[in-house]
Motif scaffolding. Structure first.
Motif, PDB file in Angstrom:
ATOM      1  N   ASN A  91     -44.386  65.068  80.386  1.00 59.53           N
ATOM      2  CA  ASN A  91     -44.720  64.484  81.682  1.00 59.53           C
ATOM      3  C   ASN A  91     -43.946  63.196  81.936  1.00 59.53           C
ATOM      4  OD1 ASN A  91     -46.409  64.943  84.019  1.00 59.53           O
ATOM      5  ND2 ASN A  91     -47.433  63.032  83.505  1.00 59.53           N
ATOM      6  N   ASN A  92     -43.706  62.427  80.863  1.00 55.91           N
ATOM      7  CA  ASN A  92     -42.905  61.206  81.001  1.00 55.91           C
ATOM      8  C   ASN A  92     -41.470  61.547  81.364  1.00 55.91           C
ATOM      9  OD1 ASN A  92     -45.137  59.710  80.366  1.00 55.91           O
ATOM     10  ND2 ASN A  92     -44.534  59.279  78.257  1.00 55.91           N
ATOM     11  N   VAL A  93     -40.949  62.589  80.731  1.00 63.14           N
ATOM     12  CA  VAL A  93     -39.577  63.026  81.033  1.00 63.14           C
ATOM     13  C   VAL A  93     -39.478  63.441  82.492  1.00 63.14           C
ATOM     14  CG1 VAL A  93     -37.812  64.774  80.544  1.00 63.14           C
ATOM     15  CG2 VAL A  93     -39.114  63.752  78.664  1.00 63.14           C
ATOM     16  N   LYS A 116     -42.945  51.025  87.598  1.00 65.29           N
ATOM     17  CA  LYS A 116     -43.932  50.866  86.529  1.00 65.29           C
ATOM     18  C   LYS A 116     -43.518  51.690  85.315  1.00 65.29           C
ATOM     19  CE  LYS A 116     -47.601  50.479  90.027  1.00 65.29           C
ATOM     20  NZ  LYS A 116     -47.870  49.036  89.936  1.00 65.29           N
ATOM     21  N   VAL A 117     -44.203  51.453  84.189  1.00 61.44           N
ATOM     22  CA  VAL A 117     -43.910  52.218  82.972  1.00 61.44           C
ATOM     23  C   VAL A 117     -45.218  52.701  82.338  1.00 61.44           C
ATOM     24  CG1 VAL A 117     -41.743  51.019  82.466  1.00 61.44           C
ATOM     25  CG2 VAL A 117     -43.893  50.112  81.549  1.00 61.44           C
ATOM     26  N   GLY A 118     -45.082  53.714  81.484  1.00 59.04           N
ATOM     27  CA  GLY A 118     -46.220  54.180  80.691  1.00 59.04           C
ATOM     28  C   GLY A 118     -47.380  54.664  81.526  1.00 59.04           C
ATOM     29  N   GLY A 272     -52.705  65.669  86.431  1.00 58.09           N
ATOM     30  CA  GLY A 272     -51.516  66.435  86.775  1.00 58.09           C
ATOM     31  C   GLY A 272     -50.481  66.560  85.688  1.00 58.09           C
ATOM     32  N   ASP A 273     -50.873  66.319  84.420  1.00 59.58           N
ATOM     33  CA  ASP A 273     -49.939  66.536  83.313  1.00 59.58           C
ATOM     34  C   ASP A 273     -49.907  68.044  83.042  1.00 59.58           C
ATOM     35  OD1 ASP A 273     -48.566  66.750  80.904  1.00 59.58           O
ATOM     36  OD2 ASP A 273     -49.377  64.886  80.112  1.00 59.58           O
ATOM     37  N   VAL A 274     -48.964  68.715  83.665  1.00 66.69           N
ATOM     38  CA  VAL A 274     -48.934  70.176  83.699  1.00 66.69           C
ATOM     39  C   VAL A 274     -48.828  70.787  82.308  1.00 66.69           C
ATOM     40  CG1 VAL A 274     -47.614  72.155  84.532  1.00 66.69           C
ATOM     41  CG2 VAL A 274     -48.034  70.218  86.043  1.00 66.69           C
TER      42      VAL A 274
END
Length: 599
Positions: A91-93, A116-118, A272-274
Motif C-alpha cells: 500500500n505504501n508503494v 505526509k509520510v507513513g 482501503g489497504d487492498v
C-alpha cells in the motif's frame, strides 16, 4: 490480464466483515503462498480498485498508467526480491507511485496527502474518499449488443472499465467484494452474450449482482463507521454477537481467539489497504475451515470446496443448530451471588461471556438488539453493584432484557403495519420527508438513496417470520450509512449526537429526532417548480427518482411546512405531471401548470 480467481475471498458471512489477520503458523504457509500467487496474478485488478477508490476523479487513462507501473514493479520484485523497493508494504508503494504521477496530485487536489509520510499519509488518503459520488458522471451504460461485441473483442478492457467505474463509486467497499462483483459481471456477460434476448438476460441476471454489492457495501460502511467512531471494543462486541448466533456450539475460548484476530488487524480493509485486506480475508477462511469440527456442523461441505467456491458457500450456510443441552437462559449472570466480583475482576471478559451466552441462546434477535441488551446489563450492574444487596437488585435483569426487546418489537410491528397500510410509495414519501427534515444538510441524492434503502428494509422483511431481527438489522445499516464512515463527518448537532454517542441505541435515538432547527433553507428558486416534457419520457425507476428528488428539494426549501402542507404541494406536483403527460403538448401544459404547484 489473468482471469479472476476470486470467489474464495468473499467474507465469512453477511455479518462477518472482512479484515482478519491470524498469527502466521506453519500450517498457514500453503494458504499464504496461494494467496500471494493470487495477488501477483491479479495485480492489475487490485491496482485499479485501490487507485479508483483513493482518487475517484482520476481518468481511466491515468489509471492505466499506474497499472502499467505497478505491473513493472511486481515483475522486478519477482525477479529480485532483495531490491530495496521490494521490502516496502504494497500500500505504501502504491501511494508513493500515485504521488509520483506528474501533475496528478495537484489536478485532483490530494497533494496535501503526498506531503505526509507513513500513517499520516495513509489516513489522509482514506479521509480524502468521498461517499457522496454526485460529482461523478452517470454510470456509463452500453447497449447489450455493444457490450457483447466489446467483451468478445477485448475482454480485458471491458472488465477493467467496469471495475474502475464500480470502485470509484464505492470507495469504502472492500477489495474482495469488488473482485467478486467483477467475477459475477463476467459470468453474466459470458452467459447473456450467448442468448438471443440479450437485453432481458442482462436486466434479469444483473439484479442479484447489484443487490450483492449494495448489501456488502452497507454492512462494510456500517462496521467501519463503528470502528472509527467508537473504537475496536464496539467492533469486538458486534462480532461476538454475530459469531455466537452463527456458530452457537463454538467454545468461548475459540470464539475469543477468532475475535481477537478480527479486532487486531481490522484497519486494513476499512482504510482501503487492498492487498492486506485480501490476505487477511483469505487467512480467516483457512482458519475457520481448519477448526470446523469445533465451530459448526453446517460448513463441512463448504470447506471441502476449492478456494473459489468456499467463501460463498460459508456465507450461504445456515446458522448452526443450537446445542440440545443449551438452556434458554444462563442463570449465572442473574442468580449468582458473585456477579459483581466477577465483573470487577475482568470487566471485558465478563461482558464478552455474557454477550456470547445471550447471543447464542437468542438467534431470533437482531445484532443491534443484542448490543442494547448488553448495554442494559452493564448499566444495571453499575447501579446494582453499588447497593447494599446487589443480588437482590440484578436478579430482575431478565425482566429488563425482555422489556427492552418488547419495546423494540412493538416499534417494528407498528412500522410493518404502517408499511402494509401505506404501501411502498406512501412509506417512501414519509421516510423522504422525515430523513430530509432531520438531516437536510445531506445532498438530495444521498437522502433519496437512504430513503429507498430504509423502505427496502420493510419491503424485504415485513412478510418474513423473522421480521423483527431482519428490520432492525437492515434499518441499522441505513443509519450507519447516514452517519458515514469517517469519524470527522458532521451533519448537524442532533444527528451527530445520535451517530456518536451510543452505538447500541443509535436507532432509538434517531426515532426521537425532530426537524433540524439549525438549518437555513436555500433561497427560493422557481427552477425547482419548473418542469418540462422530458418528465414524460422518464419511465419506472427514472421517473420515481425524479419524483423523489423533487420531494426532497421541496422539503429542503420549505423546511417549515407541516407534513399536511407538504402532502398538498406534492399532490399538486403529481397531478400536474399526470395531466401534462396526457396533454397534446406536454411542454405547453407544464409551462401553464408549473407556477401553480408551489401555490
Amino acid at each position: 490480464m489473468k482471469q479472476l480467481k476470486l470467489t474464495g475471498f468473499i467474507f465469512l458471512l453477511c455479518f462477518l466483515t472482512e479484515s482478519l489477520t491470524l498469527p502466521t503458523q506453519s500450517q498457514d504457509v500453503d494458504n499464504f503462498n496461494s494467496t500471494q500467487k493470487f495477488i501477483e496474478e491479479n495485480v492489475e485488478y487490485i491496482t485499479i480498485i485501490a487507485f479508483a477508490q483513493y482518487v475517484q476523479e482520476a481518468t481511466f487513462e491515468e489509471m492505466e498508467k499506474l497499472v502499467k507501473d505497478m505491473v513493472e514493479y511486481k515483475d522486478r520484485c519477482i525477479a529480485d526480491k532483495t531490491l530495496p523497493e521490494c521490502s516496502k508494504l504494497p500500500n505504501n508503494v502504491l501511494q508513493e507511485k500515485i504521488c509520483a504521477m506528474e501533475g496528478l496530485p495537484q489536478k485532483h487536489n490530494f497533494s496535501h496527502c503526498c506531503s505526509k509520510v507513513g500513517d499520516e499519509r495513509r489516513l489522509c488518503f482514506f479521509y480524502n474518499k468521498k461517499a457522496d459520488v454526485g460529482f461523478l458522471p452517470p454510470f456509463p451504460t452500453l447497449d447489450p449488443e455493444e457490450k457483447c461485441q466489446s467483451y468478445e473483442s477485448n475482454r480485458e478492457s471491458l472488465l477493467n472499465h467496469f471495475l474502475y467505474e464500480v470502485a470509484r463509486r464505492n470507495p469504502f467497499v472492500f477489495a474482495p467484494t469488488l473482485l467478486i462483483v467483477a467475477a459475477h459481471f463476467e459470468e453474466v456477460a459470458k452467459s447473456c452474450c450467448e442468448e438471443q434476448n440479450k437485453v432481458n438476460c442482462f436486466q434479469t441476471r444483473a439484479i442479484p449482482v447489484i443487490q450483492y454489492l449494495k448489501a456488502f457495501s452497507s454492512y462494510q460502511k456500517h462496521v467501519c463507521g463503528a470502528l472509527l467512531k467508537f473504537g475496536t471494543k464496539v467492533v469486538h462486541f458486534i462480532y461476538i454477537a454475530v459469531l455466537s448466533q452463527k456458530f452457537p456450539k463454538i467454545e468461548f475460548k475459540e470464539l475469543i481467539s477468532l475475535i481477537e484476530d478480527i479486532s487486531s488487524n481490522y484497519d486494513g480493509c476499512c482504510e482501503g489497504d487492498v492487498v492486506q485486506c485480501i490476505r487477511d480475508t483469505s487467512k480467516v477462511m483457512n482458519h475457520i475451515c481448519s477448526k470446523q469440527d469445533s465451530i459448526s456442523s453446517k460448513i463441512k461441505e463448504c470447506c471441502e470446496k476449492k478456494i473459489p467456491e468456499r467463501g460463498q458457500c460459508i456465507i450461504n450456510s445456515n446458522k448452526d443448530d443450537r446445542p440440545k443441552d443449551l438452556s434458554l437462559r444462563e442463570a449465572k449472570f442473574t442468580d449468582s451471588e458473585n456477579v459483581c466480583q466477577e465483573r470487577d475482576a475482568d470487566p471485558d471478559t465478563f461482558f464478552a461471556k455474557f454477550t456470547f451466552e445471550y447471543s447464542r441462546r437468542h438467534p431470533d434477535l437482531s445484532i443491534p438488539g443484542l448490543l442494547r441488551i448488553v448495554q442494559i446489563y452493564k448499566d444495571l450492574l453499575r447501579n446494582c453493584c453499588n447497593t447494599e444487596n446487589p443480588p437482590g437488585c440484578y436478579r430482575y435483569a431478565e425482566d429488563k432484557f425482555n422489556e427492552t426487546t418488547e419495546k423494540s418489537l412493538k416499534m417494528i410491528q407498528q412500522e410493518c403495519k404502517h408499511f402494509q397500510n401505506l404501501g411502498k410509495d406512501g412509506l417512501t414519501y414519509q421516510y423522504l420527508i422525515r430523513l430530509t427534515k432531520i438531516a437536510p444538510q445531506l445532498s438530495s441524492e444521498e437522502l433519496v438513496s437512504l430513503g429507498e434503502k430504509m423502505v427496502t428494509a420493510f419491503t424485504t422483511c415485513c412478510t418474513l417470520s423473522e421480521e423483527f431481527a431482519c428490520v432492525d438489522n437492515l434499518a441499522d445499516l441505513v443509519l450507519g450509512e447516514l452517519c458515514g464512515v469517517n469519524e470527522n463527518r458532521t451533519i448537524n448537532p442532533a444527528v451527530d449526537h445520535c451517530c456518536k454517542t451510543n452505538f447500541a441505541f443509535r436507532r432509538p435515538c434517531f426515532e426521537s429526532l425532530k426537524a433540524d432547527k439549525t438549518y437555513v433553507p436555500p433561497p427560493f428558486s422557481q427552477d425547482l417548480f419548473t418542469f418540462h416534457a422530458d418528465m414524460c419520457q422518464s419511465q419506472n425507476e427514472a421517473l420515481q427518482r425524479k419524483t423523489d428528488r423533487f420531494l426532497v428539494n421541496v422539503v429542503k426549501l420549505k423546511h417549515e411546512l407541516t407534513d399536511e402542507e407538504l402532502q398538498s404541494l406534492f399532490t399538486n406536483f403529481t397531478n400536474a405531471v399526470e395531466k401534462c403527460c396526457k396533454a397534446e403538448s406536454p411542454e405547453v401544459c407544464f409551462n401553464e401548470e408549473s407556477p401553480k404547484i408551489a401555490n
